[in-house]
Scaffold this motif. Structure first.
Motif, short mmCIF file in Angstrom:
data_model
loop_
_atom_site.label_atom_id
_atom_site.label_comp_id
_atom_site.label_asym_id
_atom_site.label_seq_id
_atom_site.Cartn_x
_atom_site.Cartn_y
_atom_site.Cartn_z
N VAL A 1 0.79 -1.05 0.05
CA VAL A 1 0.02 -0.13 0.00
C VAL A 1 0.74 1.19 0.16
O VAL A 1 0.38 2.41 -0.58
N VAL A 2 2.15 1.18 0.75
CA VAL A 2 2.84 2.36 0.63
C VAL A 2 4.06 2.18 -0.08
O VAL A 2 5.10 2.67 -0.05
N GLY A 3 3.99 1.25 -0.85
CA GLY A 3 5.15 1.00 -2.18
C GLY A 3 6.37 0.22 -1.50
O GLY A 3 7.40 0.34 -2.15
N CYS A 4 6.02 -0.67 -0.49
CA CYS A 4 7.27 -1.17 -0.08
C CYS A 4 6.99 -2.93 -0.29
O CYS A 4 5.80 -3.36 -0.53
N THR A 5 8.04 -3.68 -0.10
CA THR A 5 7.87 -5.28 0.00
C THR A 5 6.92 -5.60 1.08
O THR A 5 7.20 -4.96 2.10
N TYR A 6 6.21 -6.67 1.11
CA TYR A 6 5.17 -6.89 1.78
C TYR A 6 5.50 -8.43 2.52
O TYR A 6 6.36 -9.29 1.68
N ARG A 7 4.89 -8.61 3.37
CA ARG A 7 4.82 -10.17 4.05
C ARG A 7 4.03 -11.06 2.95
O ARG A 7 3.36 -10.77 2.63
N GLY A 8 4.97 -12.00 2.59
CA GLY A 8 4.34 -13.24 1.87
C GLY A 8 5.16 -13.34 0.76
O GLY A 8 5.13 -14.38 0.06
N LEU A 9 5.98 -12.47 0.22
CA LEU A 9 7.01 -12.84 -0.74
C LEU A 9 8.11 -13.60 -0.34
O LEU A 9 8.73 -13.54 0.91
N ALA A 10 8.67 -14.53 -1.37
CA ALA A 10 9.67 -15.51 -0.92
C ALA A 10 10.98 -14.54 -0.49
O ALA A 10 11.05 -13.52 -1.22
N PRO A 11 11.82 -15.10 0.25
CA PRO A 11 12.97 -14.31 0.69
C PRO A 11 14.09 -14.87 -0.49
O PRO A 11 14.00 -15.96 -0.87
N GLY A 12 15.28 -14.11 -0.49
CA GLY A 12 16.36 -14.43 -1.10
C GLY A 12 16.39 -14.05 -2.58
O GLY A 12 15.62 -13.07 -2.90
N ARG A 13 16.88 -14.75 -3.46
CA ARG A 13 17.13 -14.57 -4.75
C ARG A 13 16.26 -15.19 -5.55
O ARG A 13 16.86 -16.51 -5.83
N VAL A 14 15.01 -14.95 -6.08
CA VAL A 14 14.05 -15.99 -6.28
C VAL A 14 13.46 -15.42 -7.60
O VAL A 14 13.26 -14.08 -7.75
N PRO A 15 12.98 -16.20 -8.51
CA PRO A 15 12.16 -15.84 -9.66
C PRO A 15 10.78 -15.47 -9.26
O PRO A 15 10.12 -15.85 -8.49
N VAL A 16 10.14 -14.49 -10.04
CA VAL A 16 8.97 -13.65 -9.63
C VAL A 16 8.28 -13.62 -10.95
O VAL A 16 8.78 -13.49 -12.10
N ARG A 17 6.65 -13.33 -10.63
CA ARG A 17 6.01 -13.06 -11.73
C ARG A 17 6.17 -11.61 -12.43
O ARG A 17 6.46 -11.12 -13.41
N ASN A 18 6.12 -10.80 -11.19
CA ASN A 18 6.43 -9.19 -11.60
C ASN A 18 7.54 -8.79 -10.28
O ASN A 18 7.48 -8.92 -9.35
N VAL A 19 8.24 -7.57 -11.00
CA VAL A 19 9.03 -6.83 -9.82
C VAL A 19 8.27 -5.77 -9.33
O VAL A 19 6.95 -5.46 -9.94
N LEU A 20 8.51 -5.22 -8.46
CA LEU A 20 7.89 -4.15 -7.66
C LEU A 20 8.82 -2.66 -8.18
O LEU A 20 9.99 -2.70 -7.99
#
Length: 228
Positions: A22-41
């Protein structure tokens, strides 16, 4: 990783980490470390030039563009479109790359929280309209069925143990889900009625723009130089 730097100096007791987006930050629930994602923030991200060459630019009509509502989703739509254009492309989240994002006092208020989550629902409807609901809501399904219920239970548990803000966080999560779902439903209805479509085009290279500008000024007989 984008961490909030709260104007008040600390996180509001009622504000759940699951909604730090909501405030443009990384949120709880994202996988930690260096991981593939559907989209970046979008607040802390970079793309190779070849990504824009393949997918084009950001889509018109998604995200904030003179609209007072805090819409978003433009980086999500671009990343999904990029993955379709380049199936071999790899989008990575690396939480060792950290920035601190200033959160102004107005965004620490529950009123802004409500407005932003509702607008996110509207935005997700546009993303789904552009790239399809399967990909457009892929990450959101896990988020709403696993991450958020766990956050509600954690808040209730904290409340029962007398910890500050537990009930508020649980309530904020429930409110957030309800408003986002309402925004999504309304956004879909509006998009269907209006026949909303999106467009994107190739991004001009900076050196191409400079060359064109320089040529234009030479033709006009201008003596000023071009700032690069």
């Amino acid at each position: 990783r984008t961490l909030p730097a709260w104007a008040s100096g600390r996180r509001p007791a009622w504000f759940p980490e699951e909604f730090d987006w909501v405030v443009g930050c990384t949120y709880r629930g994202l996988a930690p470390g260096r991981v593939p994602v559907r989209n970046v923030l979008g607040g802390n991200a970079s793309f190779r030039r070849t990504a824009f060459d393949a997918a084009g630019g950001f889509a018109t009509g998604i995200g904030r563009d003179g609209d007072r509502r805090p819409l978003g989703g433009e980086e999500t739509e671009l990343c999904i479109r990029l993955s379709k254009a380049l199936p071999e492309a790899l989008l990575l989240m690396d939480d060792r790359a950290v920035i601190h994002h200033k959160v102004p006092a107005v965004r620490e208020r529950f009123g802004y929280f409500r407005t932003r989550v509702y607008a996110e629902g509207l935005s997700k409807a546009l993303v789904a309209r552009s790239v399809g609901a399967q990909k457009g809501l892929e990450s959101e399904r896990r988020y709403t069925t696993r991450v958020l219920p766990a956050g509600v239970l954690r808040g209730v548990r904290d409340a029962l143990r007398g910890r500050s803000g537990g009930a508020g966080r649980a309530g904020a999560i429930v409110t957030g889900v309800t408003l986002a779902a309402g925004g999504y439903a309304l956004g879909q209805l509006r998009a269907r009625r209006s026949g909303t479509t999106f467009s994107w085009g190739p991004i001009e290279r900076a050196d191409e723009r400079t060359a064109e500008h320089a040529a234009g000024r030479s033709a006009d007989g201008a003596a000023e130089g071009v700032t690069r």
